[in-house]
Design a protein around this motif. Structure first.
Motif, PDB file in Angstrom:
ATOM      1  N   GLU A 158       0.892  -1.087  -0.063  1.00  0.00           N
ATOM      2  CA  GLU A 158      -0.147  -0.050  -0.011  1.00  0.00           C
ATOM      3  C   GLU A 158       1.031   1.248  -0.015  1.00  0.00           C
ATOM      4  O   GLU A 158       1.871   1.528   0.633  1.00  0.00           O
ATOM      5  CB  GLU A 158      -1.149  -0.115   1.335  1.00  0.00           C
ATOM      6  CG  GLU A 158      -1.775   1.316   1.244  1.00  0.00           C
ATOM      7  CD  GLU A 158      -2.685   1.442   2.539  1.00  0.00           C
ATOM      8  OE1 GLU A 158      -3.486   2.433   2.763  1.00  0.00           O
ATOM      9  OE2 GLU A 158      -2.570   0.302   3.512  1.00  0.00           O
ATOM     10  N   PRO A 269      -1.035   0.602  -8.402  1.00  0.00           N
ATOM     11  CA  PRO A 269      -1.040  -0.880  -8.112  1.00  0.00           C
ATOM     12  C   PRO A 269       0.209  -1.598  -8.853  1.00  0.00           C
ATOM     13  O   PRO A 269       0.532  -2.761  -8.549  1.00  0.00           O
ATOM     14  CB  PRO A 269      -2.571  -1.287  -8.419  1.00  0.00           C
ATOM     15  CG  PRO A 269      -3.281  -0.306  -8.215  1.00  0.00           C
ATOM     16  CD  PRO A 269      -2.405   0.845  -8.661  1.00  0.00           C
ATOM     17  N   THR A 273       2.791  -3.385  -6.306  1.00  0.00           N
ATOM     18  CA  THR A 273       2.460  -4.913  -6.420  1.00  0.00           C
ATOM     19  C   THR A 273       3.361  -5.605  -7.153  1.00  0.00           C
ATOM     20  O   THR A 273       4.158  -6.382  -6.826  1.00  0.00           O
ATOM     21  CB  THR A 273       1.088  -5.406  -6.780  1.00  0.00           C
ATOM     22  OG1 THR A 273      -0.071  -4.833  -5.916  1.00  0.00           O
ATOM     23  CG2 THR A 273       0.813  -6.731  -6.565  1.00  0.00           C
ATOM     24  N   ASP A 358      -7.578  -2.359  -5.692  1.00  0.00           N
ATOM     25  CA  ASP A 358      -6.438  -1.500  -5.043  1.00  0.00           C
ATOM     26  C   ASP A 358      -6.325  -0.223  -5.628  1.00  0.00           C
ATOM     27  O   ASP A 358      -6.374   0.909  -4.814  1.00  0.00           O
ATOM     28  CB  ASP A 358      -5.252  -2.199  -5.195  1.00  0.00           C
ATOM     29  CG  ASP A 358      -4.912  -3.319  -4.672  1.00  0.00           C
ATOM     30  OD1 ASP A 358      -5.689  -3.525  -3.526  1.00  0.00           O
ATOM     31  OD2 ASP A 358      -3.907  -4.019  -4.774  1.00  0.00           O
TER      32      ASP A 358
END
Length: 386
Positions: A158, A269, A273, A358
């Motif tokens: 995050e 994201p 990620t 996300d």
């Protein structure tokens, strides 16, 4: 006329070789003990040494923290804060790409105020004061040296932001010589990132969108569009490098006051990620987000099309010029050698729904987008980019 507030860095030094004379530029601002925040790659290349030598010659003791990684973590910030406290730092220098500059901003805040970082996240929540701060970008992309924002990765993937004029630096030092050795891929990705900043700032529906930001965005696109290919393919061209660095800064001033939107929201994201560099993450979704936005933003895109690509001035009609602008941006990324599909960076179709979920967490950014974005819309954009 719509009321607005425009904030930026109070002093900007734009000069080749300026970083090698940084001691004389910053001594009265930073005091005699500084934390020098950078990354291990720049340290290994020796790019920091002229600046560190200049600081020593000016009688400034520099403690080097070179542990900054891409998409810097809160753990890294905490380690840098501890290093600053041990050194009893009277000021902070951020030297590097956007990650190093972002870490330096938060370190200056936390060391100057003992503020709780959990209370500083968000817009306008950081109260300060901060330690004196000088930022020296080594890439032409983020514009972080003139933005009141720091993005930090927390809890694994995050990303959270501190957004406050308090963390604007006292001095930004723009030295094009620091960018001469950047590899083509990094030059391309960071250059497109700067273009995204200008485009999103110009079309932002944020209530603080203002004439100064629009003017700066257009000037940025003129510099970036005219010089990005030369900077990528003729990387030792100092004039092109200087133009990119200046264009990046102008775009930073624009979006610092007229904030970015869905391109960045959907890029986060990808970077958080899958650890894709931020500029490339933006480039991967850019044309697809702009096509989605076109029903609401075609007039804005048409207005700036010829700033980036002068030959588009002859394109007739708002819709035609807007569409041509989007296609030209997609072609530019490919021409610069950037990957063009999410699949090219190891993202599978099965990951797209989670990415869409996300992306919806980026409410601060999505609220600025010219067209409202639902989770279903985000998924459709990712599918188009896949």
């Amino acid at each position: 006329m719509q009321p607005f507030v425009f904030s930026t860095t109070s002093q900007i030094v734009f000069r080749p070789g300026a970083s090698a004379q940084i001691g004389g530029l910053v001594k009265t601002t930073l005091g005699d003990r500084v934390l020098f925040v950078t990354d291990p790659g720049l340290r290994a290349l020796g790019l920091c040494e002229p600046a560190l030598s200049s600081l020593a010659e000016a009688g400034i003791r520099a403690t080097v923290f070179d542990g900054v990684e891409a998409d810097p973590s809160l753990t890294t910030v905490e380690a840098a804060v501890e290093a600053a406290k041990v050194a009893a730092a009277t000021g902070v220098i951020g030297f590097g790409g956007g990650s190093s500059l972002d870490v330096a901003k938060v370190v200056a805040l936390l060391c100057g105020s003992s503020e709780d970082i959990d209370k500083a996240w968000g817009v306008g929540n950081a109260k300060g004061p901060r330690l004196p701060l000088v930022l020296v970008p080594t890439t032409a992309g983020t514009g972080s040296e003139v933005t009141p924002v720091s993005i930090i990765t927390v809890g694994g993937d995050e990303k959270r932001g501190v957004s406050s004029p308090i963390i604007l630096p006292d001095i930004a030092v723009l030295d094009a010589d620091l960018t001469l050795g950047l590899p083509p891929g990094i030059t391309a990705a960071t250059g497109v990132d700067a273009m995204v900043h200008a485009i999103e700032a110009y079309a932002s529906k944020n209530p603080n969108n203002n004439p100064l930001s629009k003017m700066l965005a257009r000037q940025a696109l003129q510099l970036l569009g005219a010089n990005i290919e030369k900077a990528v393919f003729e990387g030792r061209d100092r004039a092109a490098r200087g133009a990119m660095l200046l264009g990046s800064m102008l775009a930073g001033q624009a979006f610092a006051n007229s904030p970015v939107a869905a391109v960045h929201a959907l890029a986060y994201p990808i970077g958080g990620t899958f650890h894709v560099p931020h500029g490339l993450s933006n480039a991967l979704v850019l044309p697809h987000v702009l096509r989605f936005n076109a029903p609401n933003a075609a007039s804005d895109y048409a207005e700036i099309a010829a700033d980036a690509f002068p030959d588009l001035a002859t394109e007739q009609g708002v819709q035609g010029r807007s569409a041509a602008f989007v296609e030209r941006l997609a072609e530019l990324s490919a021409k610069l050698g950037l990957q063009s599909r999410l699949r090219d960076v190891g993202i599978g179709q099965e990951h797209l729904p989670g990415m869409a979920r996300d992306a919806m967490k980026q409410t601060r950014l999505l609220g600025n987008n010219p067209r409202e974005v639902s989770e279903e819309d985000a998924l459709s954009i990712y599918k188009a980019a896949w």
